[in-house]
Enzyme design. Structure first.
Site, PDB file in Angstrom:
ATOM      1  N   ASP A 169      -1.026  -1.514  -9.530  1.00  0.00           N
ATOM      2  CA  ASP A 169      -1.301  -2.179 -10.803  1.00  0.00           C
ATOM      3  C   ASP A 169       0.013  -2.745 -11.336  1.00  0.00           C
ATOM      4  OD1 ASP A 169      -3.515  -2.308 -13.152  1.00  0.00           O
ATOM      5  OD2 ASP A 169      -1.508  -2.048 -13.995  1.00  0.00           O
ATOM      6  N   ASP A 180      -5.041  -7.479 -12.492  1.00  0.00           N
ATOM      7  CA  ASP A 180      -3.756  -7.291 -11.807  1.00  0.00           C
ATOM      8  C   ASP A 180      -3.794  -6.086 -10.877  1.00  0.00           C
ATOM      9  OD1 ASP A 180      -4.003  -5.426 -13.760  1.00  0.00           O
ATOM     10  OD2 ASP A 180      -2.009  -5.676 -14.622  1.00  0.00           O
TER      11      ASP A 180
END
Length: 326
Positions: A163, A206
């Site tokens: 992430d 993301d």
């Protein structure tokens, strides 16, 4: 009827071993009337090598009575050097002895349909922005790895859940187009290091996930995580901006023993959030006690919600006073 049909017409005479090809049959492949003769080779020599055997098998199966009709999809070489997808259908004409003397049928250009099908299939399993596998395809690959680990005790794999830290700040500062370009370049950077047997996917936003296939021990995985960290020491050049990013990574090893791919992703996600909670820009190996802490935290949150709803919280006020000043 032949002139009016948009499909190409063909008629194969087994006695003379010749095939009549209609003008439309020839024009589908980019040829004029006089450029293709009446020999079977005019058809079969243009069929893609990977499709030729299947075409011949379908014809033989129909003539042998195994199938009730002849139908086959195959690629054929166009005059311009490209391949066109062709749908060919046909029926036989038999004599009094029941022996086929002719096979006649049609030919349709289905290239647009095949490309549309391929695009739909691609979109179903690949992320539109980065062109990396999506969650559905990754889960399929991961479940195959789980099943393989059950059959082969010496087979090991690992999952890394990535992430990008503070990615929202990139979007807020530079705009979503820059953010999207950053995601593309980040995915390409990770993919450049992966082997063909590994799988990297984007889960949306993301979040990226990597399946490291056939590892020897934990060091194989930590090397990848450390390589990612070292690569991110250099900025991404997106348009006129230099953008530095870091990632938090959660790592799960298969030797814990899993039955379902979803459980591995859950634990990798837990480890990733543990890395974020410990300061970001690092990786954490999953440990079962992490899951226990998450469950306990959820139970406390649920209990507090119910406590508010049921008026089970009591507030006390305690005065702290100075004896000198009262």
């Amino acid at each position: 009827a032949v002139r009016g049909a948009n499909d190409g017409i063909w008629d194969w005479d087994f006695k003379t071993e010749t095939i009549y090809y209609s003008p439309r049959w020839k024009s589908i492949l980019g040829y004029a009337e006089d450029e293709i003769k009446d020999q079977p080779n005019e058809w079969f020599s243009r069929v893609h090598p990977e499709d030729l055997e299947g075409l011949k098998l379908d014809i033989s199966a129909y003539l042998g009575g195994i199938t009730t009709h002849f139908e086959n999809e195959h690629r054929m070489l166009h005059k311009d050097g490209t391949n066109r997808w062709i749908l060919s259908r046909g029926i036989s004409v038999v004599n009094d002895d029941g022996v086929a003397t002719r096979l006649a049928g049609s030919q349709t250009d289905i290239t647009d349909r095949k490309y549309a099908e391929q695009k739909l299939l691609h979109n179903a399993f690949y992320d539109k922005l980065t062109n990396l596998p999506n969650r559905a395809l990754f889960l399929d690959h991961l479940q195959l790895a789980v099943e393989r680990a059950k059959r082969k005790p010496d087979y090991k794999f690992a999952v890394l859940f990535l992430d990008i830290d503070r990615f929202k700040e990139v979007n807020d500062s530079y705009g979503h187009m820059v953010g999207d370009k950053l995601l593309i370049e980040f995915g390409q950077m990770i993919a450049s290091r992966m082997r063909s047997t590994d799988t990297i996917a984007r889960f949306g936003g993301d979040e990226f996930v990597i399946l490291i296939d056939d590892i020897i021990d934990e060091s194989n995985v930590t090397q990848i995580a450390e390589w990612i960290d070292s690569e991110l020491a250099n900025p991404f050049l997106v348009k006129e901006y230099e953008i530095f990013v870091t990632v938090s990574i959660g790592v799960v090893l298969s030797d814990i023993g899993y039955e379902r791919a979803e459980d591995i992703l859950r634990d990798a996600d837990i480890a990733m959030y543990d890395a974020k909670g410990n300061g970001r820009a690092k990786y954490e190996m999953f440990k079962p006690e992490m899951r226990v802490r998450v469950v306990e935290r959820l139970e406390i949150e649920n209990d507090l919600r119910r406590a508010i709803e049921n008026n089970e919280l009591r507030v006390y006020y305690q005065v702290i006073g100075s004896l000198n000043t009262h």
